[in-house]
Design a protein around this motif. Structure first.
Motif, PDB file in Angstrom:
ATOM      1  N   PHE A   1       0.832  -1.204   0.000  1.00 15.62           N
ATOM      2  CA  PHE A   1       0.000   0.000   0.000  1.00 15.62           C
ATOM      3  C   PHE A   1       0.866   1.254   0.000  1.00 15.62           C
ATOM      4  O   PHE A   1       0.457   2.299  -0.509  1.00 15.62           O
ATOM      5  CB  PHE A   1      -0.955  -0.003   1.201  1.00 15.62           C
ATOM      6  CG  PHE A   1      -0.309   0.278   2.531  1.00 15.62           C
ATOM      7  CD1 PHE A   1      -0.259   1.567   3.044  1.00 15.62           C
ATOM      8  CD2 PHE A   1       0.254  -0.752   3.273  1.00 15.62           C
ATOM      9  CE1 PHE A   1       0.329   1.830   4.275  1.00 15.62           C
ATOM     10  CE2 PHE A   1       0.845  -0.501   4.496  1.00 15.62           C
ATOM     11  CZ  PHE A   1       0.877   0.799   5.005  1.00 15.62           C
TER      12      PHE A   1
ATOM     13  N   ILE B   1      -8.010   5.168   2.227  1.00 14.98           N
ATOM     14  CA  ILE B   1      -7.718   4.127   3.206  1.00 14.98           C
ATOM     15  C   ILE B   1      -8.933   3.213   3.322  1.00 14.98           C
ATOM     16  O   ILE B   1     -10.034   3.667   3.645  1.00 14.98           O
ATOM     17  CB  ILE B   1      -7.389   4.749   4.577  1.00 14.98           C
ATOM     18  CG1 ILE B   1      -6.109   5.598   4.476  1.00 14.98           C
ATOM     19  CG2 ILE B   1      -7.224   3.662   5.633  1.00 14.98           C
ATOM     20  CD1 ILE B   1      -5.799   6.373   5.741  1.00 14.98           C
TER      21      ILE B   1
ATOM     22  N   ASP C   1      -7.935   1.157   8.373  1.00 17.40           N
ATOM     23  CA  ASP C   1      -6.863   1.868   9.077  1.00 17.40           C
ATOM     24  C   ASP C   1      -6.259   0.967  10.158  1.00 17.40           C
ATOM     25  O   ASP C   1      -6.376   1.226  11.358  1.00 17.40           O
ATOM     26  CB  ASP C   1      -7.392   3.169   9.683  1.00 17.40           C
ATOM     27  CG  ASP C   1      -6.257   4.077  10.137  1.00 17.40           C
ATOM     28  OD1 ASP C   1      -5.100   3.836   9.719  1.00 17.40           O
ATOM     29  OD2 ASP C   1      -6.520   5.020  10.907  1.00 17.40           O
TER      30      ASP C   1
ATOM     31  N   LYS D   1       0.096   2.844  11.918  1.00 17.93           N
ATOM     32  CA  LYS D   1      -1.229   2.802  11.324  1.00 17.93           C
ATOM     33  C   LYS D   1      -1.146   3.327   9.897  1.00 17.93           C
ATOM     34  O   LYS D   1      -0.302   4.177   9.574  1.00 17.93           O
ATOM     35  CB  LYS D   1      -2.207   3.633  12.142  1.00 17.93           C
ATOM     36  CG  LYS D   1      -2.490   3.074  13.534  1.00 17.93           C
ATOM     37  CD  LYS D   1      -3.602   3.824  14.228  1.00 17.93           C
ATOM     38  CE  LYS D   1      -4.947   3.545  13.588  1.00 17.93           C
ATOM     39  NZ  LYS D   1      -6.079   4.159  14.343  1.00 17.93           N
ATOM     40  N   VAL D   2      -2.004   2.823   9.051  1.00 20.24           N
ATOM     41  CA  VAL D   2      -2.018   3.249   7.648  1.00 20.24           C
ATOM     42  C   VAL D   2      -2.217   4.760   7.555  1.00 20.24           C
ATOM     43  O   VAL D   2      -1.562   5.440   6.749  1.00 20.24           O
ATOM     44  CB  VAL D   2      -3.119   2.505   6.875  1.00 20.24           C
ATOM     45  CG1 VAL D   2      -3.226   3.023   5.449  1.00 20.24           C
ATOM     46  CG2 VAL D   2      -2.845   1.000   6.869  1.00 20.24           C
TER      47      VAL D   2
END
Length: 373
Positions: free
Chosen positions: A149, A165, A168, A206-207
């Motif tokens: 990603f 996203i 998350d 975290k994304v």
């Protein structure tokens, strides 16, 4: 000298490992590989016979039909085993597995079953198999919408798109250069038998945190020309990943030149990180450089004279050239894994200012010589 072959050398991890081993020529000799060897058993037998160590990375990660992924990955492992048995050789095999082994999907099952097949072969033939269980990997030159990603986000931000996203989650990550060290240690160690090495992640984020940092990189670096805060290792690694997706026609970047009856003033650099500044003078016709870096962020700013700056990604043929003239001051930043040089193509002395994000350390120079042309 250890003769090392890499399956999947054309892919993200394989390409990086091949280039990394090119900096270890005192201990490693790379064996040429082409993916077509898996289409011809005789060629595959010849190839495995040349190798002391085989790093098996070749695999399918994504496909609309999960069964195709499973069948492909297990087939590649079994073809490799068959070639070793038919050639009566027992090279050390380092198997690239994944934390997906623990998940309920056919990709993870293909990795788990492939590992077990290799371990059975090792037990039967008194061979060595090192299985590396690898967390999520990121780094320069990843394929967007395929490798990670992070590659997707970097591509989108550098091509006028807004990432989204989907979940998350907190993600365990390892940077490609850190993973390469783990591969190398397993290449050179003398451990025998079949063993499992769980490669530990080096960070967890975290994304949304990662996307926020990447958006800041775009605003600070791409839009404003300043180097952001990259003082910690994760930020530097993420930044070098991000910049690898910037289109090559982004450079050269012109400075704003302020002139009055006293002369001219040009602001060369803004950075929220530590670094080292220097300058060089170069007489007409002379070339400096012809080297590449694997981690350093570097800026060339031509303030007087005329220069040709050339870049070429290691193990590729395409050369990018930028012409800079001190009458219109401009800069070009050097991406990692691109060998680069600068040549005075004018009739007067060339003056170039350099900025790099870390002071030069002769004990760890991160400078590898390779001609551009």
């Amino acid at each position: 000298m250890i003769k090392v072959g890499i399956t999947g050398q054309e892919g993200f991890m394989g390409q990086h490992l091949f280039n990394f081993l090119g900096t270890k020529t005192e201990t490693v000799q790379r064996v040429a590989y082409d993916r077509s060897v898996f289409d011809d058993q005789e060629l595959l037998k010849q190839w495995v016979s040349q190798c002391d160590v085989i790093v098996h990375i070749a695999a399918m990660n994504r496909h609309e039909d999960q069964q195709v992924i499973y069948d492909t990955n297990v087939r590649l492992v079994n073809k490799l085993i068959s070639a070793c048995e038919e050639a009566a050789v027992t090279p050390k095999i380092i198997f690239s597995s994944s934390t997906q082994e623990e998940c309920d999907n056919l990709y993870g099952k293909s990795k788990r079953d492939g590992r077990k097949d290799l371990e059975d072969w090792a037990a039967k033939n008194k061979a060595t198999v090192a299985s590396l269980v690898i967390p999520n990997v990121f780094g320069p030159f990843g394929v967007p919408f395929y490798n990670s990603f992070i590659a997707t986000f970097c591509h989108q931000l550098n091509h006028g798109q807004q990432p989204s996203i989907h979940q998350d989650a907190e993600v365990s990550l390892i940077y490609i250069n850190e993973l390469l060290e783990a591969f190398y240690l397993n290449i050179i160690n003398e451990r025998e038998g079949a063993y499992l090495d769980r490669v530990a992640p080096t960070s967890k984020h975290k994304v949304s945190e990662i996307l926020e940092k990447l958006e800041k990189f775009k605003e600070t670096y791409v839009d404003k020309g300043a180097v952001p805060d990259i003082n910690d290792s994760f930020s530097l690694n993420l930044f070098n990943t991000f910049t690898s997706f910037i289109p090559k026609d982004y450079f050269p970047r012109k400075f704003t030149k302020h002139t009055d009856d006293r002369g001219a003033f040009v602001e060369i650099m803004r950075a929220a990180t530590a670094g080292q500044s220097s300058y060089s003078t170069t007489v007409p016709g002379i070339t400096r450089g012809n080297h590449y870096h694997t981690r350093k962020v570097e800026r060339f700013a031509v303030i007087s004279g005329k220069a040709s700056i050339k870049l070429r990604k290691v193990n590729t043929d395409k050369v990018y050239e930028y012409i800079l003239d001190g009458d219109t001051p401009a800069y070009v930043d050097m991406p990692i894994w691109y060998t680069h040089n600068i040549t005075n193509i004018g009739d007067t002395e060339l003056i170039t200012l350099f900025w790099i994000n870390e002071p030069y350390d002769p004990a760890d120079p991160d400078t590898y010589f390779e001609t551009v042309d």
